[in-house]
Design an enzyme around this catalytic site. Structure first.
Site, PDB file in Angstrom:
ATOM      1  N   ALA A 166      42.575  40.087  29.966  1.00 14.86           N
ATOM      2  CA  ALA A 166      41.336  40.489  30.954  1.00 14.86           C
ATOM      3  C   ALA A 166      40.774  41.779  30.807  1.00 14.86           C
ATOM      4  O   ALA A 166      41.696  42.896  30.620  1.00 14.86           O
ATOM      5  CB  ALA A 166      42.291  40.284  32.517  1.00 14.86           C
ATOM      6  N   GLU A 174      51.889  41.411  30.806  1.00 14.71           N
ATOM      7  CA  GLU A 174      51.715  41.349  32.183  1.00 14.71           C
ATOM      8  C   GLU A 174      52.553  41.870  33.229  1.00 14.71           C
ATOM      9  O   GLU A 174      52.056  42.645  34.253  1.00 14.71           O
ATOM     10  CB  GLU A 174      51.170  39.906  32.514  1.00 14.71           C
ATOM     11  CG  GLU A 174      49.822  39.461  32.250  1.00 14.71           C
ATOM     12  CD  GLU A 174      49.892  38.853  30.696  1.00 14.71           C
ATOM     13  OE1 GLU A 174      51.010  38.900  29.949  1.00 14.71           O
ATOM     14  OE2 GLU A 174      49.023  38.265  30.299  1.00 14.71           O
ATOM     15  N   GLY A 177      46.032  38.297  28.279  1.00 19.08           N
ATOM     16  CA  GLY A 177      45.236  37.083  28.161  1.00 19.08           C
ATOM     17  C   GLY A 177      44.604  36.598  26.804  1.00 19.08           C
ATOM     18  O   GLY A 177      44.129  35.514  26.663  1.00 19.08           O
ATOM     19  N   GLU A 237      47.280  34.491  25.461  1.00 18.50           N
ATOM     20  CA  GLU A 237      47.051  33.122  26.087  1.00 18.50           C
ATOM     21  C   GLU A 237      45.792  32.179  25.581  1.00 18.50           C
ATOM     22  O   GLU A 237      46.039  31.120  25.749  1.00 18.50           O
ATOM     23  CB  GLU A 237      47.032  33.471  27.784  1.00 18.50           C
ATOM     24  CG  GLU A 237      48.066  34.023  28.435  1.00 18.50           C
ATOM     25  CD  GLU A 237      48.104  34.424  30.018  1.00 18.50           C
ATOM     26  OE1 GLU A 237      47.449  35.122  30.118  1.00 18.50           O
ATOM     27  OE2 GLU A 237      48.528  33.287  30.524  1.00 18.50           O
TER      28      GLU A 237
HETATM   29  N1  COA Z   1      40.260  45.931  29.441  1.00 19.96           N
HETATM   30  C1  COA Z   1      39.368  46.619  29.216  1.00 19.96           C
HETATM   31  N2  COA Z   1      39.089  47.556  28.246  1.00 19.96           N
HETATM   32  C2  COA Z   1      40.378  47.635  27.500  1.00 19.96           C
HETATM   33  C3  COA Z   1      41.309  46.869  27.568  1.00 19.96           C
HETATM   34  C4  COA Z   1      41.338  45.685  28.617  1.00 19.96           C
HETATM   35  N3  COA Z   1      42.204  44.869  28.588  1.00 19.96           N
HETATM   36  N4  COA Z   1      42.287  46.903  26.452  1.00 19.96           N
HETATM   37  C5  COA Z   1      41.638  48.062  25.681  1.00 19.96           C
HETATM   38  N5  COA Z   1      40.571  48.290  26.388  1.00 19.96           N
HETATM   39  C6  COA Z   1      39.510  49.381  25.887  1.00 19.96           C
HETATM   40  C7  COA Z   1      40.184  50.632  25.846  1.00 19.96           C
HETATM   41  O1  COA Z   1      40.335  51.170  27.419  1.00 19.96           O
HETATM   42  C8  COA Z   1      39.170  51.477  25.005  1.00 19.96           C
HETATM   43  O2  COA Z   1      38.075  51.974  25.789  1.00 19.96           O
HETATM   44  P1  COA Z   1      37.882  53.585  26.061  1.00 19.96           P
HETATM   45  O3  COA Z   1      38.127  54.387  24.936  1.00 19.96           O
HETATM   46  O4  COA Z   1      36.495  53.471  26.742  1.00 19.96           O
HETATM   47  O5  COA Z   1      38.972  53.838  27.324  1.00 19.96           O
HETATM   48  C9  COA Z   1      38.816  50.638  23.956  1.00 19.96           C
HETATM   49  O6  COA Z   1      39.167  49.312  24.641  1.00 19.96           O
HETATM   50  C10 COA Z   1      39.630  50.829  22.743  1.00 19.96           C
HETATM   51  O7  COA Z   1      40.982  50.582  23.110  1.00 19.96           O
HETATM   52  P2  COA Z   1      42.161  51.839  22.325  1.00 19.96           P
HETATM   53  O8  COA Z   1      43.632  51.668  23.053  1.00 19.96           O
HETATM   54  O9  COA Z   1      41.426  52.927  22.056  1.00 19.96           O
HETATM   55  O10 COA Z   1      42.230  50.901  20.813  1.00 19.96           O
HETATM   56  P3  COA Z   1      43.312  50.499  20.020  1.00 19.96           P
HETATM   57  O11 COA Z   1      42.765  49.565  18.928  1.00 19.96           O
HETATM   58  O12 COA Z   1      44.184  51.630  19.578  1.00 19.96           O
HETATM   59  O13 COA Z   1      44.272  49.643  20.878  1.00 19.96           O
HETATM   60  C11 COA Z   1      44.692  47.473  22.003  1.00 19.96           C
HETATM   61  C12 COA Z   1      43.832  48.275  21.360  1.00 19.96           C
HETATM   62  C13 COA Z   1      44.346  46.218  22.696  1.00 19.96           C
HETATM   63  C14 COA Z   1      46.148  47.577  21.513  1.00 19.96           C
HETATM   64  C15 COA Z   1      45.149  48.445  23.321  1.00 19.96           C
HETATM   65  O14 COA Z   1      43.914  49.039  23.931  1.00 19.96           O
HETATM   66  C16 COA Z   1      45.968  47.928  24.444  1.00 19.96           C
HETATM   67  O15 COA Z   1      47.147  47.868  24.258  1.00 19.96           O
HETATM   68  N6  COA Z   1      45.223  47.433  25.488  1.00 19.96           N
HETATM   69  C17 COA Z   1      45.855  46.720  26.704  1.00 19.96           C
HETATM   70  C18 COA Z   1      46.098  45.538  26.636  1.00 19.96           C
HETATM   71  C19 COA Z   1      46.696  44.871  28.021  1.00 19.96           C
HETATM   72  O16 COA Z   1      47.784  45.444  28.227  1.00 19.96           O
HETATM   73  N7  COA Z   1      46.323  43.788  28.164  1.00 19.96           N
HETATM   74  C20 COA Z   1      46.781  43.015  29.313  1.00 19.96           C
HETATM   75  C21 COA Z   1      45.838  42.340  29.993  1.00 19.96           C
HETATM   76  S1  COA Z   1      46.490  41.137  31.449  1.00 19.96           S
END
Ligand code: COA
Length: 259
Positions: free
Chosen positions: A64, A132, A109, A112
């Site tokens: 999400a 989550e 998600g 998922e």
């Molecule tokens: N929603 C919105 N933006 C998100 C996001 C999410 N779920 N996950 C990552 N982003 C954004 C980051 O904020 C970043 O943007 P910003 O620099 O403008 O803040 C951009 O995506 C890149 O993320 P970053 O963490 O710098 O890249 P990465 O390649 O090192 O890591 C992930 C990518 C996906 C591993 C890491 O961002 C992450 O763990 N995200 C959280 C995922 C999560 O907990 N999802 C659960 C949702 S229920």
């Protein structure tokens, strides 16, 4: 601008989540766009498989859109949960298999979504997990139900309660992904090459097999055996089955016409 790209590669459709600046996380618009794309693809009788992937190499989908989520009312969050159920459903019920090609992280998600698909292939650097509970919520796009069906109860519970992140290779060992693409290959190209037997086979038999095996995930055994029998009946009456037997006798490759 659309957050999804759809392209055709022969009898395969490639659907790409295209929000790289948000790690391909899905907002409201992306969820309903995915539903619309699903309605279009499932009506296309020429399609034999769809592959769902993400733009770039870092993330398949981070779940999400948490930036959008922060500004949502409780009612809006509830309506998103309903939308996941309707707009993602085609990924596991289309008349063709849908395969997630995990080009990078599949979290929350994002995992998922991949679990809603029939099969999963991961790039070697992909990480998978359901974080989550660390966000004071639970998987809300089917993860609590689909993960145990794929990896078993105890492993699923571990991944959900502890939020454990697993590597592509660990995911393969768990049965969470079917395959890890070799280093240096593109996960979508590798997925399509891996799917060659499906793309070369009788479309009719592939559809029947998919229907029958899917039935095993929801039905008790006797009802599932009925479903298998019904699916087989379609093959019995087909030209493709007769062509396969003729080709076997004549020691040549069959030519399937899907009827
Ligand atoms: N929603 C919105 N933006 C998100 C996001 C999410 N779920 N996950 C990552 N982003 C954004 C980051 O904020 C970043 O943007 P910003 O620099 O403008 O803040 C951009 O995506 C890149 O993320 P970053 O963490 O710098 O890249 P990465 O390649 O090192 O890591 C992930 C990518 C996906 C591993 C890491 O961002 C992450 O763990 N995200 C959280 C995922 C999560 O907990 N999802 C659960 C949702 S229920």
């Amino acid at each position: 601008m659309s957050s999804l790209r759809v392209e055709r590669r022969g009898h395969a459709a490639l659907v790409t989540l295209d929000r790289p600046d948000r790690s391909n996380a899905f907002d409201r618009a992306t969820v309903s766009e995915l539903g619309r794309v699903g309605r279009e693809l499932t009506a296309d009788a020429e399609l034999r498989v769809a592959v769902l992937t993400g733009a770039g190499e870092r993330a398949f989908c981070a779940g999400a859109d948490l930036k959008e989520r922060e500004g949502m009312t409780e009612a809006e969050v509830r309506s998103m949960l309903d939308a996941y159920r309707t707009d993602f459903a085609w990924l596991g019920s289309a008349p063709f298999p849908v395969v997630a090609a995990l080009n990078g992280a599949a979290l929350g998600g994002g995992l998922e979504l991949a679990l809603t698909c029939d099969l999963r292939v991961a790039a070697p650097h992909a990480v998978l997990g359901l974080p989550e509970t660390s966000l004071a919520a639970i998987p809300g796009a089917g993860g609590t139900q689909r993960l145990p069906r794929v990896v078993g109860y105890a492993r699923a519970l571990e991944l959900v309660l502890l939020g454990t992140r697993v590597s592509a290779e660990q995911a393969r060992a768990l049965g969470l992904v079917n395959r890890v693409s070799p280093e240096g290959t593109n996960v979508v190209d590798d997925t399509l090459a891996w799917l060659a037997p499906l793309l070369d086979g009788s479309p009719l038999a592939m559809r029947a097999a998919l229907t029958a095996v899917r039935a095993a995930t929801t039905l008790p055994l006797e009802a599932g055996l009925d479903a298998e029998r019904q699916a087989y009946d379609v093959c019995v009456a087909s030209d493709d089955r007769r062509e396969a037997l003729r080709a076997f006798a004549e020691k040549r490759k069959p030519v399937f016409r899907g009827r």
